[in-house]
Motif scaffolding. Structure first.
Motif, PDB file in Angstrom:
ATOM      1  N   GLU A  21     -11.788   3.396  -5.989  1.00  0.00           N
ATOM      2  CA  GLU A  21     -12.386   3.666  -4.675  1.00  0.00           C
ATOM      3  C   GLU A  21     -11.359   4.090  -3.633  1.00  0.00           C
ATOM      4  O   GLU A  21     -11.622   4.975  -2.823  1.00  0.00           O
ATOM      5  N   THR A  22     -10.177   3.474  -3.643  1.00  0.00           N
ATOM      6  CA  THR A  22      -9.182   3.760  -2.598  1.00  0.00           C
ATOM      7  C   THR A  22      -8.171   4.806  -3.023  1.00  0.00           C
ATOM      8  O   THR A  22      -7.546   5.436  -2.176  1.00  0.00           O
TER       9      THR A  22
ATOM     10  N   ASN B  53       0.803  -1.233   0.000  1.00  0.00           N
ATOM     11  CA  ASN B  53       0.000   0.000   0.000  1.00  0.00           C
ATOM     12  C   ASN B  53       0.835   1.283   0.000  1.00  0.00           C
ATOM     13  O   ASN B  53       0.441   2.280   0.580  1.00  0.00           O
TER      14      ASN B  53
ATOM     15  N   ARG C   2      -5.427   4.119  -4.261  1.00  0.00           N
ATOM     16  CA  ARG C   2      -4.131   3.446  -4.139  1.00  0.00           C
ATOM     17  C   ARG C   2      -3.817   2.711  -5.444  1.00  0.00           C
ATOM     18  O   ARG C   2      -4.702   2.354  -6.204  1.00  0.00           O
TER      19      ARG C   2
END
Length: 100
Positions: A54-55, A20, A57
């Motif tokens: 959505e993230t 991440n 990342r």
């Protein structure tokens, strides 16, 4: 806290995955590692550079590869490079405090 995964480890090679993370740390780390004595190659890659909608990342995590000369432990060089980054950040923070 950062999570890492060791993907491959040999006498003069280590490949790690930074879970991440984005380009920030591996790019800086690569540049610092390339200045270290005994380092033959230091690079990083992100296999799939798209961002998850959505993230925000990256879909793939960065992977750092370090290859060293015989007798130079790539893990030791990695630790040294990370300590250099901490020292750089501490110096910057000290300078900012002085110039407040």
């Amino acid at each position: 806290m950062m999570e890492i995964k060791i993907l491959e480890r040999k006498d003069n090679l280590v490949e790690i995955e930074l879970i991440n993370e984005d380009h920030s740390l591996p790019n800086l780390l690569k540049d610092i590692l390339l200045t270290k004595e005994g380092v033959k190659m230091a690079s990083y890659s992100i296999d799939h550079p798209l961002l998850h909608p959505e993230t925000g990342r990256y879909i793939s995590n960065p992977k750092i590869t370090i290859i060293t000369e015989e007798g130079t432990d790539p893990i030791d060089v990695l630790k040294e490079g990370l300590k250099d980054i901490i020292e750089m950040c501490d110096t910057l923070l000290d300078e900012l405090k002085k110039n407040k």
